[in-house]
Scaffold this active site. Structure first.
Site, mmCIF file in Angstrom:
data_model
loop_
_atom_site.group_PDB
_atom_site.id
_atom_site.type_symbol
_atom_site.label_atom_id
_atom_site.label_comp_id
_atom_site.label_asym_id
_atom_site.label_seq_id
_atom_site.Cartn_x
_atom_site.Cartn_y
_atom_site.Cartn_z
ATOM 1 N N GLN A 36 0.800 -1.228 0.000
ATOM 2 C CA GLN A 36 0.000 0.000 0.000
ATOM 3 C C GLN A 36 0.832 1.278 0.000
ATOM 4 O OE1 GLN A 36 -2.613 -1.825 3.284
ATOM 5 N NE2 GLN A 36 -4.061 -0.517 2.210
ATOM 6 N N HIS A 56 -1.962 -5.292 -12.870
ATOM 7 C CA HIS A 56 -1.407 -5.076 -14.210
ATOM 8 C C HIS A 56 -2.226 -5.767 -15.299
ATOM 9 C CE1 HIS A 56 2.757 -4.274 -12.227
ATOM 10 N NE2 HIS A 56 1.969 -3.211 -12.211
ATOM 11 N N ASP A 69 2.158 0.472 -8.015
ATOM 12 C CA ASP A 69 3.510 0.495 -8.609
ATOM 13 C C ASP A 69 4.398 1.548 -7.936
ATOM 14 O OD1 ASP A 69 2.577 -1.398 -10.317
ATOM 15 O OD2 ASP A 69 2.851 -0.220 -12.158
ATOM 16 N N ARG A 94 3.848 0.123 13.011
ATOM 17 C CA ARG A 94 3.534 -1.193 12.455
ATOM 18 C C ARG A 94 3.632 -1.128 10.932
ATOM 19 N NH1 ARG A 94 -1.740 -3.651 10.839
ATOM 20 N NH2 ARG A 94 -1.342 -5.872 10.633
ATOM 21 N N HIS A 140 1.266 -9.264 4.666
ATOM 22 C CA HIS A 140 0.081 -8.415 4.492
ATOM 23 C C HIS A 140 -0.310 -8.431 3.008
ATOM 24 C CE1 HIS A 140 -2.201 -4.769 6.356
ATOM 25 N NE2 HIS A 140 -2.738 -4.992 5.173
ATOM 26 N N ASN A 184 -1.789 -10.726 8.416
ATOM 27 C CA ASN A 184 -2.770 -9.671 8.573
ATOM 28 C C ASN A 184 -4.111 -10.139 8.013
ATOM 29 O OD1 ASN A 184 -3.521 -6.729 9.081
ATOM 30 N ND2 ASN A 184 -4.128 -6.989 6.930
ATOM 31 N N GLU A 185 -5.106 -10.246 8.886
ATOM 32 C CA GLU A 185 -6.497 -10.451 8.485
ATOM 33 C C GLU A 185 -6.771 -11.713 7.671
ATOM 34 O OE1 GLU A 185 -8.167 -6.890 6.803
ATOM 35 O OE2 GLU A 185 -8.015 -5.826 8.686
ATOM 36 N N ASN A 327 -7.548 -5.841 14.231
ATOM 37 C CA ASN A 327 -7.905 -4.690 13.422
ATOM 38 C C ASN A 327 -9.393 -4.465 13.632
ATOM 39 O OD1 ASN A 327 -5.302 -4.773 12.555
ATOM 40 N ND2 ASN A 327 -5.778 -5.385 10.450
ATOM 41 N N TYR A 329 -12.616 -1.775 13.074
ATOM 42 C CA TYR A 329 -13.120 -0.568 12.428
ATOM 43 C C TYR A 329 -14.588 -0.296 12.723
ATOM 44 C CZ TYR A 329 -8.883 -0.420 9.567
ATOM 45 O OH TYR A 329 -7.587 -0.326 9.147
ATOM 46 N N GLU A 397 -4.928 -2.068 14.059
ATOM 47 C CA GLU A 397 -5.461 -1.082 13.115
ATOM 48 C C GLU A 397 -6.787 -0.580 13.631
ATOM 49 O OE1 GLU A 397 -5.945 -2.298 8.988
ATOM 50 O OE2 GLU A 397 -4.003 -3.322 9.039
HETATM 51 C C1 GBH Z 1 -7.750 -3.375 6.712
HETATM 52 O O1 GBH Z 1 -8.842 -4.099 6.257
HETATM 53 C C2 GBH Z 1 -6.472 -3.758 5.999
HETATM 54 O O2 GBH Z 1 -5.610 -4.473 6.860
HETATM 55 C C3 GBH Z 1 -5.740 -2.599 5.409
HETATM 56 O O3 GBH Z 1 -4.792 -3.055 4.507
HETATM 57 C C4 GBH Z 1 -6.734 -1.644 4.812
HETATM 58 O O4 GBH Z 1 -6.129 -0.607 4.106
HETATM 59 C C5 GBH Z 1 -7.551 -1.073 5.932
HETATM 60 O O5 GBH Z 1 -8.089 -2.063 6.738
HETATM 61 C C6 GBH Z 1 -8.683 -0.171 5.489
HETATM 62 O O6 GBH Z 1 -9.628 -0.879 4.754
HETATM 63 O O7 GBH Z 1 -16.735 -7.669 2.074
HETATM 64 O O8 GBH Z 1 -17.662 -6.343 3.844
HETATM 65 O O9 GBH Z 1 -15.487 -7.215 4.056
HETATM 66 C C7 GBH Z 1 -10.035 -3.769 6.930
HETATM 67 C C8 GBH Z 1 -11.122 -4.719 6.635
HETATM 68 C C9 GBH Z 1 -11.934 -5.949 4.843
HETATM 69 C C10 GBH Z 1 -12.629 -3.733 5.117
HETATM 70 C C11 GBH Z 1 -12.524 -5.957 3.468
HETATM 71 C C12 GBH Z 1 -13.248 -3.767 3.750
HETATM 72 C C13 GBH Z 1 -14.357 -5.186 2.171
HETATM 73 C C14 GBH Z 1 -15.836 -5.212 2.362
HETATM 74 N N1 GBH Z 1 -11.547 -4.639 5.260
HETATM 75 N N2 GBH Z 1 -13.673 -5.098 3.443
HETATM 76 S S1 GBH Z 1 -16.461 -6.697 3.122
#
Ligand code: GBH
Length: 505
Positions: A36, A56, A69, A94, A140, A184-185, A327, A329, A397
């Site tokens: 990222q 790509h 890229d 991290r 990741h 990660n995840e 993580n 959110y 996160e």
């Molecule tokens: C994290 O994912 C990642 O670790 C990180 O790389 C990313 O940039 C950051 O959070 C912000 O998104 O099908 O409902 O799951 C967080 C969890 C999982 C949220 C995938 C978005 C897609 C929709 N993410 N999800 S869903």
């Protein structure tokens, strides 16, 4: 008069926020991931990853047809990144290590790309120069394409490949990195990458992709954990865990049915990864495993689509952690009968066939999946404390997205961080073994299939500029103030937007 004043002051300081302090050893940080931010996708011997290949060859899968890229070009800007961490006064950073940058030929695991090692050495040494604790994610999402061609996480060889790679990074960086996380995840890798089509490798094998991936991931994690524990920890003295994305999932009503539905959904979404590692009995979560087995038989499969773990495997995976990285959110509520949507059959989403409710009252972000859900962090961490016997936890996160047009004045992000961190204080008061909090993200970066349309940075990145100039947002100043004072002052307003490095950083 003097006495009166003294009592007055005392009263103010005891009932105001003063008591609600983060301990001095609470680890405040910010997080990023290699693909990222780094760019330099084919520079200095780096191999191709599944995200390189996918962006790509199938750019239409990405909302704005972009790729990583160049991204924030941190391969060249890493000193500026560390300077930002110093500006914020953070304790920790991290970051993740790119597998194909270290092992461009991943099947010859001792053919290490020295330029890749040099890059992470420089990055880590720059952090240590300023007393910043590195927390490294071993993987990741940027798998070497060559390993994907051989089946990726669906190959029974995967755990061995991963252990080899993990040993290389422990050996190269473990003298200085003391906080490791393997993956990660898992949900995002397995459900969205193998069982769906939202993450590379976009396999969409809804029937078994998620589950076979989960089993191999757990075995790979455990191999990497035990490798560290047996062969590196005795001399390096660090800790190793895993990072799981866990949303708060509650029942829509108090009914028994909705409570059961919520539990089933928790088991399907994150329990299949957490339970085998963190529960006392080990193995996949019971109710969900039974549902999948039952449905599989009805669907004509000879055995459950969720593969068995042998007794030996179960024991190997159980307890393979020093801490749990989360993580976190957002969250949602679950109903047994209402709000159901159509899902592929068979699939994990069909196996846990429940309705998902998201309230219109919850503040929306720039990402459709991310709403500000009241007390989600508190509800989640107190739930996990009881469920898994209060393991050490890091929030690895937590963050908020805005559209690019929002610019530098990101008041909603500030509201998100204040709310989440108030929850974190509530958790500390409730006895949760919470050791740290990493904001996602230090800076704007490549948001996977959303490209550069949803931005999470405390620092804005000018992706149009050659230098990928970083500028602190208002939230950066607010986060800095919290980290410095260890107190959340709801009225704090940055007086100007001039960032400096405080003494001692
Ligand atoms: C994290 O994912 C990642 O670790 C990180 O790389 C990313 O940039 C950051 O959070 C912000 O998104 O099908 O409902 O799951 C967080 C969890 C999982 C949220 C995938 C978005 C897609 C929709 N993410 N999800 S869903």
């Amino acid at each position: 008069m003097k006495l009166f004043l003294f009592i007055g002051l005392f009263a103010v300081s005891s009932n105001a926020q003063q008591e609600r302090r983060f301990p001095d050893d609470f680890l405040f940080g910010a997080a990023t991931a290699s693909y990222q931010i780094e760019g330099a996708w084919n520079v200095d011997g780096k191999g191709e990853s599944i995200w390189d290949r996918m962006t790509h060859t199938k750019p239409h899968l990405i909302k704005d047809m972009t790729n990583g890229d160049i991204a924030a070009n941190s391969y060249y800007n890493y000193k500026r990144d560390v300077e930002m961490i110093r500006e914020l006064g953070l304790d920790a950073y991290r970051f993740s290590i790119s597998w194909p940058r270290i092992l461009p030929n991943p099947l010859a695991p001792y053919e290490v790309n020295q330029a890749g090692v040099d890059f992470y050495n420089n990055y880590i040494n720059e952090m240590l120069k300023y007393n910043i604790t590195p927390m490294a994610t071993i993987y990741h999402w940027d798998l070497p394409q060559k390993l994907q061609d051989l089946g990726g996480l669906l190959s029974p060889m995967f755990p061995e490949w991963f252990e080899h790679y993990a040993r290389v990074v422990y050996e190269k960086f473990g003298d200085r990195v003391k906080l490791w996380t393997t993956f990660n995840e898992p949900r995002e890798m397995c459900l969205l990458g193998y069982g769906g089509d939202e993450k590379a490798p976009f396999l969409n094998l809804t029937d078994i992709g998620t589950y076979y991936c989960a089993k191999n991931l757990l075995l790979a994690h455990a191999r990497a954990y035990h490798a560290y524990n047996n062969d590196f920890k005795p001399t390096q003295n660090g800790e190793c865990g895993i990072v799981i994305n866990i949303s708060w999932i509650g029942p829509l009503t108090d009914s028994e049915e909705d409570n059961y539905a919520a539990e089933l959904k928790r088991q399907a979404e994150w329990g299949i990864y957490a339970e085998p590692i963190f529960s006392e009995q080990g193995g996949f979560p019971k109710e969900f495993a039974e549902v999948v087995a039952q449905k599989s038989i009805e669907q004509g499969y000879a055995t459950s689509r969720l593969p068995e773990l042998t007794e030996e495997e179960r024991k190997f995976i159980q307890g393979s952690f020093d801490f749990l990285g989360i993580n976190h959110y957002t969250g949602y509520l679950v109903s047994a009968n209402e709000y159901k949507t159509a899902n592929a059959v068979p699939s994990l989403l069909d196996d846990a066939d429940v309705g998902v409710y998201i309230s219109d009252d919850w503040l929306p972000s720039a990402s459709d999946w991310l709403k500000m859900v009241p007390d989600s962090l508190y509800n989640l961490l107190t739930h996990l404390k009881d469920k898994y016997n209060n393991p050490p936890v890091y929030i690895t996160e937590s963050g908020w997205s805005e559209v690019p047009e929002t610019g530098l004045i990101d008041d909603e992000r500030i509201l998100f961080y204040r709310t989440a961190l108030n929850n974190a204080l509530d958790c500390l008061e409730a006895g949760v073994n919470l050791k740290g909090y990493m904001a996602w993200s230090l800076m704007d970066n490549y948001e996977w299939i959303a490209g550069y349309t949803e931005l999470f940075g405390l620092y804005e990145v000018d992706f149009k500029s050659e230098a990928k100039t970083r500028t602190p947002r208002k939230s950066a100043f607010v986060y800095k103030q919290i980290v410095k004072t260890r107190v959340i002052d709801p009225d704090y307003e940055p007086t100007d937007m001039v960032m400096t490095i405080d003494e001692g950083h």
